[in-house]
Write an enzyme that holds these catalytic residues in place. Structure first.
Site, PDB file in Angstrom:
ATOM      1  N   GLY A 176       3.694 -12.697 -12.152  1.00  0.00           N
ATOM      2  CA  GLY A 176       4.740 -12.689 -12.995  1.00  0.00           C
ATOM      3  C   GLY A 176       4.154 -13.262 -14.511  1.00  0.00           C
ATOM      4  N   GLU A 191      -1.584  -0.173   3.708  1.00  0.00           N
ATOM      5  CA  GLU A 191      -2.527  -1.245   3.391  1.00  0.00           C
ATOM      6  C   GLU A 191      -3.194  -1.701   4.576  1.00  0.00           C
ATOM      7  OE1 GLU A 191      -2.085  -4.964   0.747  1.00  0.00           O
ATOM      8  OE2 GLU A 191      -1.680  -3.272  -0.364  1.00  0.00           O
ATOM      9  N   LYS A 245       7.733   0.042  -0.916  1.00  0.00           N
ATOM     10  CA  LYS A 245       6.628  -0.615  -1.011  1.00  0.00           C
ATOM     11  C   LYS A 245       6.242  -1.148   0.415  1.00  0.00           C
ATOM     12  CE  LYS A 245       3.942  -3.476  -3.478  1.00  0.00           C
ATOM     13  NZ  LYS A 245       3.656  -4.651  -2.683  1.00  0.00           N
TER      14      LYS A 245
END
Length: 300
Positions: A12, A171, A164
């Site tokens: 963030g 991944e 995602k």
């Protein structure tokens, strides 16, 4: 544009900095961080000019659900909430429906890039209506990497986090493949420069990738990975990917094996392998290794 950002952890705070470098006015809030611009959600909403854009970057699950719910009690029709965390796409559908009753828009954004995103940019996969995505597009354009790729409006609400989720499942498989290759290289005396072999693969080969580059960096810092435990966590997306594979009858043996390998990494002793050893002894009189002394016991 002006944008509120809730959650100023590693991701963030770096995203806020990249947005500021792009001349956006970022109003950050995080009750656990001193470097914030406002001290409460109420102050955040009061500070932002309508129509407000509020990006949520907090842990998935209950923290995100609570934050979205609290924003729904404070925002106004025409405002938009962006969930940039790793929420499950089914949560997005629930959040969108609840906010839509109040005239508040919702966009889900799958974000990839980690700690490198500040300088390299973040790959963004978003879901939502054309209207809501357009309101956030200036921020997306700044956060994404340079060039034509790195951003996609994947579909309606939920599509961003679904994309995602699959990205993270892939991944898992890629990391496991590199790790298994690394272990085989270290298991024999044939190759004497394992880090060098991996480094050589980073240029000109069909298996070159950023993940391989990162493995080379890790080995540069710790050539035998002596400071790293073999315990590997999973953050949920691999499990969700396999859930959806089952729901849609899609075979995913590589991603499944990679997830199960992580489970195995957390076992000092495998009950399943104990059962296999016991069975081999029972049906064939095969030797077993006793726990206390670590020696092999051959039945009489």
């Amino acid at each position: 544009m002006q944008i509120g950002l809730i959650g100023l952890g590693k991701m963030g705070s770096n995203m806020a900095e990249r947005l500021r470098r792009g001349d956006h006015d970022v109003v950050g809030f995080d009750p656990h961080v001193e470097a914030r611009q406002v001290g409460s959600l109420d102050e955040l909403v009061e500070t932002l000019a309508a129509p407000r854009i509020v990006w949520v970057m907090v842990p998935s699950g209950d923290p995100t659900r609570a934050t979205v719910r609290d924003l729904g009690d404070r925002l106004e029709p025409g405002d938009v909430v962006v969930d940039g965390g790793n929420s499950r796409y089914t949560d997005d559908i629930m959040h969108c429906a609840a906010l839509a009753e109040k005239g508040i828009g919702y966009v889900d954004a799958g974000v990839s890039g980690g700690i490198w995103g500040l300088d390299n940019g973040y790959a963004l996969m978003v879901g939502g209506t054309d209207e809501d995505v357009a309101k956030v597009q200036p921020a997306f354009d700044t956060l994404k990497p340079p060039g034509d790729a790195g951003f996609v409006h994947a579909g309606p609400v939920g599509a961003g986090h679904f994309a995602k989720m699959v990205h993270n499942g892939i991944e898992y498989g890629l990391m496991q493949a590199y790790a298994e290759g690394y272990e085989l290289l270290t298991a024999t005396d044939v190759v004497t420069d394992v880090p060098g072999v991996l480094r050589s693969w980073t240029q000109g080969t069909v298996i070159r990738s950023w993940l391989l580059d990162l493995l080379v960096l890790a080995l540069d810092a710790d050539p035998e990975l002596a400071e790293v435990s073999g315990w590997v966590e999973d953050s949920g997306e691999g499990r969700w990917t396999l859930d959806e594979a089952i729901n849609n009858s899609v075979p995913m043996p590589v991603i499944a094996a990679a997830l199960f390998a992580r489970f195995g990494s957390r076992q000092q002793e495998s009950p399943a392998m104990k059962a296999v050893a016991a069975l081999r002894q029972q049906f064939g009189g095969h030797a077993i290794r006793k726990v206390a002394a670590g020696e092999v016991e051959t039945p009489a």
